[in-house]
Scaffold this motif. Sequence first.
Motif, PDB file in Angstrom:
ATOM      1  N   GLN A   1     -47.512  -1.272  11.336  1.00  0.00           N
ATOM      2  CA  GLN A   1     -48.560  -1.488  12.353  1.00  0.00           C
ATOM      3  C   GLN A   1     -48.763  -0.071  13.633  1.00  0.00           C
ATOM      4  O   GLN A   1     -47.547   0.435  13.293  1.00  0.00           O
TER       5      GLN A   1
ATOM      6  N   LYS B   1     -41.467   5.742  12.322  1.00  0.00           N
ATOM      7  CA  LYS B   1     -42.761   5.440  13.329  1.00  0.00           C
ATOM      8  C   LYS B   1     -42.779   7.105  13.956  1.00  0.00           C
ATOM      9  O   LYS B   1     -41.802   8.003  14.032  1.00  0.00           O
TER      10      LYS B   1
ATOM     11  N   GLN C   1     -47.034   2.792  14.629  1.00  0.00           N
ATOM     12  CA  GLN C   1     -46.194   1.761  15.816  1.00  0.00           C
ATOM     13  C   GLN C   1     -44.365   1.040  15.526  1.00  0.00           C
ATOM     14  O   GLN C   1     -43.496   1.596  15.699  1.00  0.00           O
ATOM     15  N   LYS C   2     -44.782   0.897  14.175  1.00  0.00           N
ATOM     16  CA  LYS C   2     -43.687   0.223  13.707  1.00  0.00           C
ATOM     17  C   LYS C   2     -43.646  -1.008  12.452  1.00  0.00           C
ATOM     18  O   LYS C   2     -45.052  -0.808  11.940  1.00  0.00           O
TER      19      LYS C   2
ATOM     20  N   SER D   1     -43.287  -3.482   9.553  1.00  0.00           N
ATOM     21  CA  SER D   1     -42.722  -5.281   9.507  1.00  0.00           C
ATOM     22  C   SER D   1     -41.845  -4.865   8.031  1.00  0.00           C
ATOM     23  O   SER D   1     -41.780  -4.232   7.684  1.00  0.00           O
TER      24      SER D   1
END
Length: 73
Positions: free
Chosen positions: A71, A35, A16-17, A19
């Motif tokens: 994530q 992603k 999803q992401k 970081s």
Amino acid sequence: MKTLREASVGETVIVQKISGEGPVKRRIMDMGITKGVEIFVRKVAPLGDPVEVTVRGYELSLRKEDAQMIQVG
């Protein structure tokens, strides 16, 4: 939202992401983790480091610090 480090063995997740910043984030993306990509968690070492995954058809080992930055859903 959980991280790749929290994913169970045998689970397939979708990124999803990511970081993190700078060279660390770039290194993760250079390994093919971007992603929307699907990741299959193959196994986790007894002490939790490293995590072995299959991404884009190849096997990859990630340190738990790196897996914590990804994530998934």
